[in-house]
Design an enzyme around this catalytic site. Structure first.
Site, PDB file in Angstrom:
ATOM      1  N   SER A 131      82.629  35.981  32.679  1.00 22.98           N
ATOM      2  CA  SER A 131      82.832  35.238  33.920  1.00 22.98           C
ATOM      3  C   SER A 131      83.682  36.059  34.862  1.00 22.98           C
ATOM      4  O   SER A 131      84.854  36.334  34.570  1.00 22.98           O
ATOM      5  CB  SER A 131      83.518  33.904  33.622  1.00 22.98           C
ATOM      6  OG  SER A 131      83.959  33.336  34.842  1.00 22.98           O
ATOM      7  N   HIS A 162      78.334  35.658  34.578  1.00 18.35           N
ATOM      8  CA  HIS A 162      78.525  34.251  34.927  1.00 18.35           C
ATOM      9  C   HIS A 162      79.379  34.187  36.194  1.00 18.35           C
ATOM     10  O   HIS A 162      80.457  34.788  36.261  1.00 18.35           O
ATOM     11  CB  HIS A 162      79.232  33.577  33.750  1.00 18.35           C
ATOM     12  CG  HIS A 162      79.438  32.109  33.876  1.00 18.35           C
ATOM     13  ND1 HIS A 162      78.486  31.183  33.516  1.00 18.35           N
ATOM     14  CD2 HIS A 162      80.501  31.390  34.315  1.00 18.35           C
ATOM     15  CE1 HIS A 162      78.960  29.956  33.723  1.00 18.35           C
ATOM     16  NE2 HIS A 162      80.176  30.058  34.219  1.00 18.35           N
ATOM     17  N   ASP A 211      81.229  31.604  38.848  1.00 21.79           N
ATOM     18  CA  ASP A 211      81.733  30.235  38.988  1.00 21.79           C
ATOM     19  C   ASP A 211      81.937  29.882  40.449  1.00 21.79           C
ATOM     20  O   ASP A 211      82.820  30.440  41.106  1.00 21.79           O
ATOM     21  CB  ASP A 211      83.074  30.112  38.250  1.00 21.79           C
ATOM     22  CG  ASP A 211      82.891  30.148  36.751  1.00 21.79           C
ATOM     23  OD1 ASP A 211      82.117  29.317  36.235  1.00 21.79           O
ATOM     24  OD2 ASP A 211      83.515  30.998  36.102  1.00 21.79           O
ATOM     25  N   MET A 234      83.116  27.165  43.053  1.00 20.61           N
ATOM     26  CA  MET A 234      83.982  25.969  43.106  1.00 20.61           C
ATOM     27  C   MET A 234      84.229  25.575  44.552  1.00 20.61           C
ATOM     28  O   MET A 234      84.544  26.435  45.385  1.00 20.61           O
ATOM     29  CB  MET A 234      85.315  26.267  42.429  1.00 20.61           C
ATOM     30  CG  MET A 234      85.178  26.721  40.994  1.00 20.61           C
ATOM     31  SD  MET A 234      86.776  27.158  40.310  1.00 20.61           S
ATOM     32  CE  MET A 234      86.325  27.601  38.643  1.00 20.61           C
ATOM     33  N   HIS A 256      77.024  29.165  38.152  1.00 18.21           N
ATOM     34  CA  HIS A 256      77.500  27.844  37.716  1.00 18.21           C
ATOM     35  C   HIS A 256      78.061  27.118  38.933  1.00 18.21           C
ATOM     36  O   HIS A 256      79.151  27.442  39.413  1.00 18.21           O
ATOM     37  CB  HIS A 256      78.572  28.081  36.633  1.00 18.21           C
ATOM     38  CG  HIS A 256      79.225  26.846  36.114  1.00 18.21           C
ATOM     39  ND1 HIS A 256      80.362  26.893  35.335  1.00 18.21           N
ATOM     40  CD2 HIS A 256      78.913  25.536  36.241  1.00 18.21           C
ATOM     41  CE1 HIS A 256      80.715  25.668  35.010  1.00 18.21           C
ATOM     42  NE2 HIS A 256      79.868  24.818  35.554  1.00 18.21           N
ATOM     43  N   MET A 303      79.846  24.390  40.581  1.00 23.28           N
ATOM     44  CA  MET A 303      80.779  23.257  40.447  1.00 23.28           C
ATOM     45  C   MET A 303      81.029  22.732  41.852  1.00 23.28           C
ATOM     46  O   MET A 303      82.135  22.833  42.390  1.00 23.28           O
ATOM     47  CB  MET A 303      82.075  23.743  39.780  1.00 23.28           C
ATOM     48  CG  MET A 303      81.907  24.011  38.297  1.00 23.28           C
ATOM     49  SD  MET A 303      83.233  25.041  37.631  1.00 23.28           S
ATOM     50  CE  MET A 303      82.603  26.647  38.035  1.00 23.28           C
ATOM     51  N   MET A 353      80.641  22.218  28.828  1.00 28.07           N
ATOM     52  CA  MET A 353      81.986  22.631  29.239  1.00 28.07           C
ATOM     53  C   MET A 353      82.968  22.343  28.104  1.00 28.07           C
ATOM     54  O   MET A 353      83.030  21.215  27.600  1.00 28.07           O
ATOM     55  CB  MET A 353      82.440  21.876  30.492  1.00 28.07           C
ATOM     56  CG  MET A 353      81.724  22.264  31.782  1.00 28.07           C
ATOM     57  SD  MET A 353      81.771  24.019  32.201  1.00 28.07           S
ATOM     58  CE  MET A 353      83.540  24.345  32.238  1.00 28.07           C
ATOM     59  N   PHE A 365      89.292  25.895  36.588  1.00 27.33           N
ATOM     60  CA  PHE A 365      90.201  27.035  36.432  1.00 27.33           C
ATOM     61  C   PHE A 365      89.822  27.850  35.196  1.00 27.33           C
ATOM     62  O   PHE A 365      89.366  27.277  34.195  1.00 27.33           O
ATOM     63  CB  PHE A 365      91.656  26.548  36.264  1.00 27.33           C
ATOM     64  CG  PHE A 365      92.120  25.722  37.433  1.00 27.33           C
ATOM     65  CD1 PHE A 365      92.601  26.341  38.585  1.00 27.33           C
ATOM     66  CD2 PHE A 365      92.044  24.343  37.394  1.00 27.33           C
ATOM     67  CE1 PHE A 365      93.003  25.580  39.676  1.00 27.33           C
ATOM     68  CE2 PHE A 365      92.442  23.569  38.484  1.00 27.33           C
ATOM     69  CZ  PHE A 365      92.925  24.189  39.629  1.00 27.33           C
ATOM     70  N   ASP A 399      81.375  27.087  27.757  1.00 24.81           N
ATOM     71  CA  ASP A 399      82.163  27.685  28.840  1.00 24.81           C
ATOM     72  C   ASP A 399      83.561  27.081  28.867  1.00 24.81           C
ATOM     73  O   ASP A 399      83.724  25.876  29.098  1.00 24.81           O
ATOM     74  CB  ASP A 399      81.432  27.404  30.164  1.00 24.81           C
ATOM     75  CG  ASP A 399      82.092  28.049  31.367  1.00 24.81           C
ATOM     76  OD1 ASP A 399      83.040  28.840  31.198  1.00 24.81           O
ATOM     77  OD2 ASP A 399      81.633  27.765  32.496  1.00 24.81           O
ATOM     78  N   GLY A 417      87.727  28.664  27.609  1.00 27.87           N
ATOM     79  CA  GLY A 417      88.611  28.911  26.472  1.00 27.87           C
ATOM     80  C   GLY A 417      87.960  29.659  25.319  1.00 27.87           C
ATOM     81  O   GLY A 417      88.396  29.532  24.169  1.00 27.87           O
TER      82      GLY A 417
HETATM   83  C1  DX5 Z   1      85.924  27.024  34.414  1.00 31.57           C
HETATM   84  C2  DX5 Z   1      84.776  27.995  34.594  1.00 31.57           C
HETATM   85  C3  DX5 Z   1      84.697  29.034  33.560  1.00 31.57           C
HETATM   86  C4  DX5 Z   1      85.866  29.991  33.534  1.00 31.57           C
HETATM   87  C5  DX5 Z   1      86.084  30.350  32.110  1.00 31.57           C
HETATM   88  O1  DX5 Z   1      85.836  26.016  35.331  1.00 31.57           O
HETATM   89  O2  DX5 Z   1      83.542  27.303  34.588  1.00 31.57           O
HETATM   90  O3  DX5 Z   1      83.487  29.769  33.627  1.00 31.57           O
HETATM   91  O4  DX5 Z   1      85.652  31.158  34.278  1.00 31.57           O
HETATM   92  O5  DX5 Z   1      87.271  31.044  32.011  1.00 31.57           O
HETATM   93  P1  DX5 Z   1      88.016  31.260  30.612  1.00 31.57           P
HETATM   94  O6  DX5 Z   1      87.065  32.032  29.735  1.00 31.57           O
HETATM   95  O7  DX5 Z   1      89.208  32.049  31.027  1.00 31.57           O
HETATM   96  O8  DX5 Z   1      88.334  29.915  30.063  1.00 31.57           O
HETATM   97 ZN    ZN Z   2      81.667  28.550  34.447  1.00 30.79          ZN
END
Ligand code: DX5
Ligand code: ZN
Length: 219
Positions: A6, A31, A33, A35, A64, A66, A135, A141, A173, A175
């Site tokens: 990501s 990936h 993200d 937002m 992705h 969001m 998720m 974040f 996705d 952690g």
């Molecule tokens: C969170 C995102 C993830 C994020 C994952 O809202 O959708 O894709 O980048 O980041 P890590 O791998 O640090 O949890």
């Molecule tokens: Zn993501």
């Protein structure tokens, strides 16, 4: 097993180098993200960064979304180079219509569910889509802690996939690192998204190898 770094966690002052390093180290997808500050509390980036990433790598771009009202922006992200577009079930009151839009615009289609959203929210579309994104943190974040309660949901989805004619990917996705990846894979995940554990590492290649379970040196 596929690994999708990501780029949210990348150093944007060295984005080209970081993407090329991950690409060369065997990243399967990238990936991205998106937002909007409404569906999730954070704001990240838009189609311009997808287009910039497209100029740096030939790998599949996994976008992705969001964002609220994703239908309004889906054509722009696909025009920018997205190969796979994932929308959140929570933002799509007319999910079939959104899925059809993504496919008509020429991309593969994914649907994401938050940790507290049950599989029943997407059950009716499982035969229509290319990917389910589970998720494992509440989106918004990078760098959050993996929520292990999603593991049974992944296992249920994997069962539903094998007992039906469906062939969707199961992507996890949030952690994901060398400790949580084996749990997600054992439950039935086949695509790992990882931000901090790859771009936050001092050695990107080593971090990708660790996620693949290739770390026999150990530390
Ligand atoms: C969170 C995102 C993830 C994020 C994952 O809202 O959708 O894709 O980048 O980041 P890590 O791998 O640090 O949890
Ligand atoms: Zn993501």
């Amino acid at each position: 097993m596929l690994i999708a770094p990501s780029i949210l966690a990348a150093d944007f002052t060295r984005l080209k180098n970081q993407i090329e390093e991950a690409d060369g180290a065997g990243a399967d997808w990238f990936h991205l993200d998106i937002m909007d500050g409404h569906f999730v509390p954070n704001i990240s980036f838009g189609p311009m960064l997808v287009a910039a990433t497209r100029r740096v790598t030939q790998k599949l771009l996994d976008v992705h979304l969001m964002i609220e009202n994703p239908d309004r922006y889906i054509p722009q992200f696909i025009a920018a180079g997205a190969n796979l577009v994932t929308v959140h079930a929570e933002t799509c009151p007319h999910l079939h219509r959104t899925i059809t839009l993504i496919k008509d615009e020429g991309a593969q289609c994914g649907v994401a569910i938050n940790p507290a959203t049950p599989i029943s929210a997407i059950k009716m579309v499982l035969t229509e889509i290319d990917l389910v994104l589970v998720m494992s943190v509440n989106p918004g974040f990078g760098g959050q802690k993996f929520i292990p309660e999603v593991l049974p949901k992944i296992a249920k989805l994997a069962n539903a996939r094998s007992s039906s004619q469906s062939s969707f990917h199961i992507e996890v996705d949030g952690g994901i690192d060398k400790y949580t990846a084996p749990q997600a894979l054992a439950a039935g995940t086949d695509v790992l998204v990882a931000g901090s554990s790859i771009f936050g590492a001092s050695d990107i290649s080593r971090a990708i190898a660790d996620l693949r379970g290739g770390d026999d040196v150990g530390n």
